[in-house]
Structures are given as structure tokens and as C-alpha cells.
Design an enzyme around this catalytic site. Structure first.
Site, PDB file in Angstrom:
ATOM      1  N   GLU A  35     -12.888  -2.355  11.571  1.00 24.30           N
ATOM      2  CA  GLU A  35     -12.749  -1.570  10.347  1.00 24.30           C
ATOM      3  C   GLU A  35     -13.832  -1.896   9.310  1.00 24.30           C
ATOM      4  OE1 GLU A  35      -8.926  -1.985   8.487  1.00 24.30           O
ATOM      5  OE2 GLU A  35      -9.556  -0.917   6.689  1.00 24.30           O
ATOM      6  N   ASP A  55      -8.499  -9.021   3.591  1.00 20.47           N
ATOM      7  CA  ASP A  55      -8.295  -7.934   4.548  1.00 20.47           C
ATOM      8  C   ASP A  55      -9.455  -7.804   5.533  1.00 20.47           C
ATOM      9  OD1 ASP A  55      -7.248  -5.734   5.762  1.00 20.47           O
ATOM     10  OD2 ASP A  55      -7.591  -4.342   4.115  1.00 20.47           O
ATOM     11  N   GLU A 110       0.811  -1.217   0.000  1.00 18.46           N
ATOM     12  CA  GLU A 110       0.000   0.000   0.000  1.00 18.46           C
ATOM     13  C   GLU A 110       0.849   1.274   0.000  1.00 18.46           C
ATOM     14  OE1 GLU A 110      -2.690  -0.677   3.331  1.00 18.46           O
ATOM     15  OE2 GLU A 110      -3.982  -1.866   2.036  1.00 18.46           O
TER      16      GLU A 110
HETATM   17  O1  GCW Z   1      -7.077  -2.701   5.203  1.00 26.43           O
HETATM   18  C1  GCW Z   1      -6.014  -1.891   5.279  1.00 26.43           C
HETATM   19  C2  GCW Z   1      -6.440  -0.713   6.073  1.00 26.43           C
HETATM   20  C3  GCW Z   1      -5.283   0.220   6.257  1.00 26.43           C
HETATM   21  C4  GCW Z   1      -4.179  -0.546   6.941  1.00 26.43           C
HETATM   22  C5  GCW Z   1      -3.844  -1.777   6.127  1.00 26.43           C
HETATM   23  C6  GCW Z   1      -2.817  -2.649   6.817  1.00 26.43           C
HETATM   24  C7  GCW Z   1      -2.565   0.409   8.419  1.00 26.43           C
HETATM   25  O2  GCW Z   1      -7.498  -0.102   5.427  1.00 26.43           O
HETATM   26  O3  GCW Z   1      -5.711   1.307   6.999  1.00 26.43           O
HETATM   27  O4  GCW Z   1      -3.058   0.249   7.124  1.00 26.43           O
HETATM   28  O5  GCW Z   1      -4.977  -2.543   5.931  1.00 26.43           O
HETATM   29  O6  GCW Z   1      -3.226  -3.605   7.459  1.00 26.43           O
HETATM   30  O7  GCW Z   1      -1.643  -2.380   6.711  1.00 26.43           O
END
Ligand code: GCW
Length: 867
Positions: free
Chosen positions: A440, A412, A333
Site C-alpha cells: 500500500e 500504518d 476510520e
Molecule cells: O491504512 C489504512 C488503509 C485502509 C485500511 C486501514 C486498515 C482496510 O488505507 O484502506 O482499511 O488501513 O488497516 O483498517
């Protein structure tokens, strides 16, 4: 100086002071405990609870029941040893049992009988030479043992290390709080795995990524907070469920955390943690040697870079000798990573791990490495494959203090995912499972979702990689004899009074700790245990709350994306409300591939992305044949027509409709169930939970309508029960008599009833009226509106020009637009309506928020017997 004997054995000396001097002050008691070099004896007389005034909610550590039952335990606590954590264990017992009996006055001799004896087994053993623990005690494990002697009875809380004694203490108190019989004990427990961490995604400015309960308890304005009282309280909660380390900053790490000015600040956090046996960890950014170290590179194979890491880690240990280690997110990311230099995750992990190794620190390297610019037009592209494609070739190349931290599912933290195939793929590598307590994708603590049943599904899932090999055995290191392994969960508590916002969400933190300690516990056991500790032993409360908890995940799944569709939320936005198409047409790879004919990701080996081929042959047999694949994961694994018939006998499309209507009803039931506890739960917690359950009941309807309308339009297939598109009691705002208000199109269309809402632009107030044509009677008037975060509009409800209600749109939903995040409702209950009455809503816009309205619903209240 008094000589104290226990059953003829010399135990130690008490100083020549009377207990009167410290009877009311915990800190004085602590001094007293420290006074002893070898054995400290203290009697818990009249320790007043005002000494423990709580800044935050005590969550599950309320000792009301314990205090009532304290007579079942002796009144003398002997702490053998002098360590900080031992002292904490002693004072926790004082705190839990301490208000009764209120015996004041001078004590000249402490009774040599009936005592709680706390200490390391090697120290306590000498006084009880005939005893032997029923099993070997591992690090952090403990033994609770009662011993009857001629002159008295002793409750031993012993362990190999001080932390184990503290855990044993909490275990004993947990039993007392549940009114379990503790008169005779012989129970040894060892934790399932050595790594039992919590992880916080706090930024140094005090904000929290994916935090839903206020600002950071650790940081403020780029520094560690001056007041760390909440940090100590948090450490106590963590310790009470066996969490032994906490990584305090975002995995999207700010390199400044490694600045020389920052390390002393971190040391203050570790000081607050230490008495509770919680060790400090941090997340670090791989580019740090360059960004904070001033080097020209952060190539992990560059000797200057490894020297920098060694120097930096050494200086951390100088100030924080018990530093636990680091977490790393890299090549993920947009984070920097070893790929920048053509190096591997092993190169990156090892350079830091080697620096940590001499100090006993560990490095948790996250397996969340994937390309978020995938080609969504490529039917073979699949984000779920990423971790397995990347890590197994590196098996055997990691230092032995590296642990690969694997999210429980391959995507995720979605509402349902299969276990990540990576768990089964690395025999020579330590593994930890990463879970998410912060919700989340699960309603962000505005919806009730008790997650342990979901976690259990993954932990108990047999990967079939070496006989029977459930994930819990793999991460415990048992399958391939790994020394390290375990658990890390993203928690994200904040300064909110209830830590996670929703008081019931704390069941997830509790459940996480309990499962990391013992993954064989059932979700049912955890739910009952937590409820009893949190709300007391009243059977109605325990039954109701645990039923609510245990049904809540399925309920949430039912209205947010069942059958393995994953959470149909706003993937490119705040991950809260519905936005089905946001998953598609982009590189993030959370695709569900819904089109006019069918839905689901084809991950088969035969025709799809081949993801299923990453599992062992036995597991492939479960998922690959479409006719065998469990319904709950069907659309995660397969693309099928809407008319595909499930094992349940329903078609996919009808199941989508039915589950969403059922889910919304179940959400309403959760609120009603909570209401049935009125008077049985204290006022503040009752109201806080009620507010959230009522919100959830309304938002579940938003979700339901979005998903069913979307799939109805896309598939063109009617709902067999004719509910979709028919809302008999609903009056669309755009169909009302408008003054000042104008109809607007909402995006995405399905997040407003009929695709439209009304907005009051450039006027100080607008109104919308409607005539009530129903039968005379008692009704609930529910007003659906959008509460954006860029203004606080006000609304008034008039009945025949008489003001009957008013409210402000002052919540803080994560959007400044009309959509599925901001759509919410206000209900005015029990209003008497006559045929021909006029209902009028007046909206007063504020700042960017145009007092938007979606619809009004006038319904007869449900009487409790109908539930
Ligand atoms: O799903 C994503 C989240 C991010 C997070 C990432 C991760 C901290 O939306 O906010 O970043 O996973 O786990 O690294």
C-alpha cells in the site's frame, strides 16, 4: 490382492488392479489413495505434467529442479491414513516428482523397499517402533527422518496432525528444489506460533481495498465466484509456507457476509481451502446484529445481541465445521464499534469470542483503533499513541480465544516505523502481529520492495519488558505463556497471472509465511531460498535477484521519505505517488511537521507528545535523547532543525538531498541488474519484471525531484552538490515551441518539473518542438508525461518531421489529474542526433486526458561498464 511387506513388517494391502489404469491421471491416483483405509501405497509412474495445467503463475512452486533431482528419492509413496490433507500431501509429491521415471505398464507388485512414508506419527510409529522424534512435535510441526533398513530405505514425513504432514512434504520438496542433500534427514520443525493467517481485503463486489493485482479471486458481483480454481491454487501457495487460515473479506466488512444466503457460499470457499489445511476466516462488522439481524441494537452487552451472535456462529459451524474464526475492525476510520454504546473493545470482542469458543474458533480484534479527526494544531496530539492509550487498561479482560492484532508499527505500514509499543504492554492478553504484504505505502507492486528485512527489524526488536523480549517471542506467546498468538498479514492477491502483479512481489508473501513459521530465519536466507525456488539454481540469477531484493527496501526508503519521515505519499489520496503536504493540515495524524526551520514529530517525553514514554525504560533510552536516537528513526521521534547533524556527519537537509539522488540511481541500477539476466529467466517473467523495473526507475526520479524541490524551497538551504533545481539535459515542455498546447499549473507544484506542464485542450492534436543544440551522437530521448486514468492519449515523436516513435498513455495509475501518481516517462533509445535537429512531440488527447507533457530529457546512454 497383493500383500505388501516393508522389511518384513506387514504394511497393508494393495488392491488387485494395475497401475496402468491410472498412470496418466492425477484424479485417478487420488481415487487410488482413498481406496485404502489404513495404508495407501502408490507408485508415481508417468504422471504427466499436462494434468496440472496452471491458470496462474506457479510462483515458487515450480518443480523443474525437483523433477531433475527426483532420482534422489524413492519411487513409492506410502500414505498412512485417509484424510484429505494427507491425500494432498501424497499427490503433491506425485506432482513434484511424478514425470520421471516414465515406467509404464502393469505393476503386479509394489516394491517393499525404498519408500516415502507419510502420516501421523501415532500411525506410522508402529512400523518404526525404535524411532523417536528429536523433539516433541507441536500442532502443525513435522519430522523428516530417513531410516535405513536391511531391505530398503525410508523417508518418513510424520507429524501430529495431517497439516503437519503436508508442511513436512513441502519442506522436503523445498530442500530438493534447492539441491540440498536429502539422503540423510533427521529434522523436526515446529511453527513459532499457532496463528499464521493471511488476510484479504476483498469486497463482495469483487474489488479489493488496497489490492494492486486485479479483481478478487473469491467474490464477484456480490457473490462468491462460481469458479474457485484460483482459490485452490492460492490455498496451495499458502500451505506451502505454513499459513493455516485465511480471512477472505475486507476488514471494512460488508455485513452481508453474515447473511443466511451467504454462509453456504462461504462453505464453498472453505471446501476449496480444506484439502490444503487452510481454514476459512472472515471479517465481520460489529453492527451486524442490527444490519443483518434486524435487531434494534448491536450493543455487545445486550442479551439479544449475544444470542444473535451465538445463533449466527452456530450456523456457520454447521456448514463449515473447521471455521477458523473472525477478524474485527471497530471504532476505526468510521467503522461502527462498541464506543457507540459506551462499551469497550473487550465487551465487543468477548461477545463474539464467546460464541466462537465452544467450536474452537478465535477472534482477532484489531488494535488499529484511532481517531482520524485529531486536532493537527495541537502539538501534543499524536496518532502513534492511540493503540497504547486504549488497549492496556483492558489487559486481562479479554476471553482467552481473543487475540489482539497489532500492526507492526504505531502508525500504518509506513516505509519505516518503530515497533508498536503495544507489543510490550499486555501480559494477560494474546497478541498477533499484523503485517502488510500488499505494498500500500511501498509502491503498490510497481516498485520493488522486499519487505522481510523491515519485518525482521520489528520481530527482532527487543521490547525489554521481561528480560530479553523481542517482538517475535511476545507474539509467539512465549514471554507471558500465552496459548494463542502469532501472525496475520494483509496479502490482497488478485486474478492477475502473477497474483500480486509484480512477479518479484511474491517474495514478500513467501517471506511472510516463512517468518511466521520461523522468525529466526534471516532475510538473506529467505531471499536466496525464494529466488532459487522461483527462478532455479543458476548462481548468477540467485545472486542477482537476491541482491536486488535485499537492497530494495533501503532504495525505496531513500527516495520516498528517509530518517523516519514515513512515506511522503498522498495520504488523503491513493497512497502511491508523492504529495508531501497531504500529511499535514488534517486529522489523519500522519504528520511530519515540516516547516521553514525544521522537520519531524516531537514524540519525546520531555517536550513532545510523550509517545516514547509508552516504551520500557531501556527502549526510551534509545529514542528519547536526540543525540542517541538512531538516524533512521530520528524524524519519527524528534523535531530538529534542517541543520541538525546526524550520526553520519551529514546535516538532515543534506541527507534528504543525497539519499534521494542515491535512491533514484539505485532504482535505475535495479533495472540494469534485471537486464543482466536476459536469457537466464524465461521470456514472459523477464519482460513483466523489466517493465516494472523500468517504470520504477522513472518514478523514482519523480519522487526524488518532488522531495528535494519541496524541501529546498521550504528550507531555503542549498544542496552542497548543487543538483537541486539543476537538470542540465532537461527541456521543460512549457519552454518548447508550442502549437495548440498551453502551459498549465500542476498541483501540487512540485510534482511537475518547474511547477508547470502543457496540456492540449479542445483540439484533436497539439505539438511541442525543440531544437537539439548538443553535440552530434547517440542519445536516449526521454519524454516525461502524465498518464491519467480518464483517457488514453496518444503521442508521436518526430525527428526532423520523421516519425520515429509513438505510444499510448494507457496505463492505469490511480488518478485523473496531472500529479505525482500519473507522472511517467517514455524512452526512445539510441537515436542519432545532429546539432540543430528538431524533436517534435505530437499529442492526441482523449476523453478527459489532454495529452499532457512535462519535459523532455536528452541524455547519452549509460554504457554498462559505467554501472
Ligand atoms: O491504512 C489504512 C488503509 C485502509 C485500511 C486501514 C486498515 C482496510 O488505507 O484502506 O482499511 O488501513 O488497516 O483498517
Amino acid at each position: 490382492m497383493y500383500r505388501v511387506r516393508m522389511n518384513g513388517e506387514f504394511l497393508g494391502r494393495t488392491p488387485g488392479l494395475t497401475l496402468r489404469t491410472f498412470a496418466f491421471r492425477l484424479d485417478a491416483v487420488l481415487r487410488y489413495v482413498t481406496h485404502f483405509r489404513f495404508v495407501a501405497l502408490l507408485t508415481f509412474l508417468a504422471i504427466c505434467s499436462y494434468g496440472f495445467a496452471q491458470a496462474a503463475d506457479p510462483a515458487w512452486l515450480r518443480y523443474d529442479v525437483v523433477k531433475q533431482s527426483s532420482s534422489t528419492l524413492p519411487q513409492t509413496i506410502a500414505v498412512v491414513g485417509t484424510g484429505d490433507v494427507l491425500r494432498t500431501a501424497g499427490s503433491e509429491l506425485v506432482r513434484a516428482l511424478g514425470t520421471e521415471p516414465r515406467r509404464q505398464g502393469a505393476v503386479t507388485a509394489i516394491p517393499a523397499k525404498n519408500a516415502l512414508v507419510l502420516g501421523r506419527w501415532k500411525d506410522v510409529h508402529a512400523f518404526f517402533p525404535a524411532l523417536k522424534p528429536p523433539q516433541a512435535l507441536a500442532e502443525d510441526g513435522f519430522w523428516l527422518k530417513t531410516v535405513q533398513r536391511k531391505n530398503g530405505k525410508y523417508w518418513l514425513i510424520v507429524a501430529t496432525n495431517d497439516r503437519g504432514v503436508l508442511y513436512g512434504t513441502f519442506a522436503l520438496l523445498r530442500a530438493v528444489a534447492q539441491k540440498k542433500d536429502v539422503a540423510t534427514l533427521d529434522e523436526a520443525q515446529n511453527p513459532s506460533a499457532p496463528i499464521r493467517w493471511a488476510s484479504e481485503w476483498d469486497n463482495l463486489d469483487g474489488s479489493i481495498e488496497r489490492g494492486y493485482a486485479g479483481r478478487s479471486i473469491f467474490f464477484e458481483d456480490g457473490k462468491v465466484r462460481a469458479d474457485l480454481a484460483r482459490v485452490s491454487e492460492y490455498a496451495r501457495l499458502l500451505a506451502s509456507v505454513g499459513i493455516n487460515a485465511c480471512s477472505i473479506n475486507n476488514v471494512n466488512a460488508d455485513p452481508k457476509i453474515l447473511g443466511q444466503d451467504f454462509i453456504p457460499q462461504l462453505a464453498r470457499v472453505s471446501d476449496a481451502f480444506r484439502p490444503w489445511g487452510v481454514r476459512l476466516a472472515i471479517s465481520v462488522d460489529l453492527s451486524s446484529p442490527k444490519t443483518v439481524g434486524g435487531l434494534s441494537t448491536f450493543d455487545p452487552l445486550d442479551p439479544q445481541v449475544s444470542a444473535w451472535w451465538q445463533r449466527t456462529v452456530d450456523s456457520i459451524y454447521k456448514q463449515i465445521p473447521d471455521f477458523a474464526g473472525v477478524v474485527v475492525k471497530a471504532d476505526s476510520e468510521g467503522r461502527s464499534g462498541p464506543s457507540q454504546y459506551g462499551r469497550s473493545a473487550a465487551d465487543a470482542a468477548n461477545v463474539i469470542a464467546s460464541a466462537l469458543k465452544p467450536h474452537g474458533g478465535v477472534m482477532l480484534y484489531r488494535a488499529f483503533v484511532y481517531n482520524h479527526h485529531l486536532d493537527w494544531t495541537d502539538p501534543k496530539a499524536d496518532r502513534a499513541r492511540a493503540a497504547y492509550d486504549y488497549f492496556p487498561p483492558l489487559d486481562g479482560k479479554f476471553e482467552d480465544n481473543v487475540v489482539i492484532q497489532i500492526k507492526h508499527g504505531p502508525i500504518d505500514f509506513q516505509v519505516r516505523e518503530p515497533a508498536s509499543p503495544l507489543f510490550g504492554a499486555m501480559k494477560q492478553t494474546n497478541e498477533a502481529i499484523e503485517l502488510q504484504v500488499t505494498q500500500e505505502y511501498l509502491g503498490q507492486q510497481r516498485h520493488l520492495v522486499f519487505i522481510p528485512p523491515m519485518w525482521k527489524g520489528v520481530l527482532d526488536f527487543d521490547m525489554h519488558v521481561n528480560g530479553v523480549t523481542p517482538v517475535k517471542e511476545i507474539v509467539a506467546g512465549k514471554v507471558w505463556n500465552r496459548r494463542l498468538g502469532g501472525y496475520n498479514a494483509v496479502v490482497n492477491v488478485g486474478l492477475d497471472h502473477y497474483w500480486l502483479g509484480h512477479p518479484l512481489a511474491m517474495a514478500n508473501l513467501y517471506g511472510y509465511g516463512r517468518l511466521a513459521w520461523n522468525p529466526d530465519l534471516s532475510a538473506d536466507q529467505i531471499a536466496k531460498e525464494w529466488t532459487t525456488l522461483t527462478f532455479g539454481t543458476d548462481a548468477k540469477v540467485v545472486d542477482t535477484v537476491s541482491r536486488m531484493l535485499l537492497s530494495s527496501w533501503r532504495t525505496y526508503e531513500n527516495y520516498t521519505g528517509p530518517l523516519g519521515l514515513q512515506t511522503l505519499t498522498d495520504i488523503t489520496g491513493p497512497h502511491f505517488g508523492p504529495n508531501i503536504e497531504s500529511s499535514e493540515n488534517n486529522g489523519w495524524g500522519q504528520w511530519h511537521r515540516a516547516d521553514a526551520k525544521g522537520v519531524g514529530m516531537d514524540r519525546t517525553v520531555a517536550s513532545g507528545t510523550g509517545f516514547i514514554g509508552q516504551y520500557s525504560p531501556e527502549v526510551q533510552k534509545i529514542y528519547e535523547p536526540v543525540e542517541k536516537c538512531p538516524d533512521d528513526l530520528l524524524l519519527f521521534m524528534h523535531h530538529v532543525p534542517y541543520t541538525f547533524v546526524l550520526h553520519s556527519g551529514k546535516t538532515v537537509i543534506q541527507y534528504l538531498y543525497d539519499s534521494h539522488y542515491a535512491g533514484a540511481e539505485e532504482a535505475a541500477t535495479l533495472a540494469k541488474e534485471w537486464e543482466s539476466l536476459h536469457g537466464l529467466v524465461d521470456g514472459p517473467r523477464y519482460s513483466e519484471v523489466l517493465k516494472r523495473q523500468q517504470y520504477q526507475a522513472g518514478h523514482a526520479i519523480v519522487w526524488r525531484d518532488v522531495v528535494v524541490n519541496y524541501f529546498h524551497k521550504l528550507s531555503g538551504i542549498e544542496d552542497a552538490q548543487d543538483r537541486v533545481g539543476h537538470n542540465p539535459n532537461r527541456i521543460e515542455a512549457e519552454a518548447m515551441q508550442l502549437s495548440g498546447y498551453a502551459p498549465v499549473n500542476v498541483t501540487p507544484w512540485e510534482t511537475a518539473s518547474g511547477g508547470k506542464a502543457i496540456a492540449c485542450a479542445s483540439q484533436s492534436s497539439c505539438s511541442a518542438s525543440t531544437r537539439f543544440d548538443g553535440k552530434p551522437g547517440t542519445y536516449n530521448v526521454s519524454v516525461q508525461y502524465f498518464d491519467q486514468n480518464n483517457g488514453v492519449s496518444h503521442y508521436e515523436l518526430f525527428l526532423n518531421d520523421r516519425l520515429i516513435d509513438s505510444w499510448a498513455a494507457d496505463d492505469h495509475f490511480p488518478s485523473d489529474k496531472m500529479n505525482g501518481h500519473t507522472s511517467t516517462r517514455h524512452i526512445f533509445e539510441d537515436v542519432q542526433l545532429q546539432t540543430g535537429d528538431t524533436l517534435k512531440i505530437v499529442g492526441h488527447p482523449d476523453a478527459g486526458e489532454p495529452a499532457p507533457l512535462d519535459y523532455v530529457e536528452v541524455v547519452q546512454p549509460i554504457v554498462p561498464e559505467q554501472l
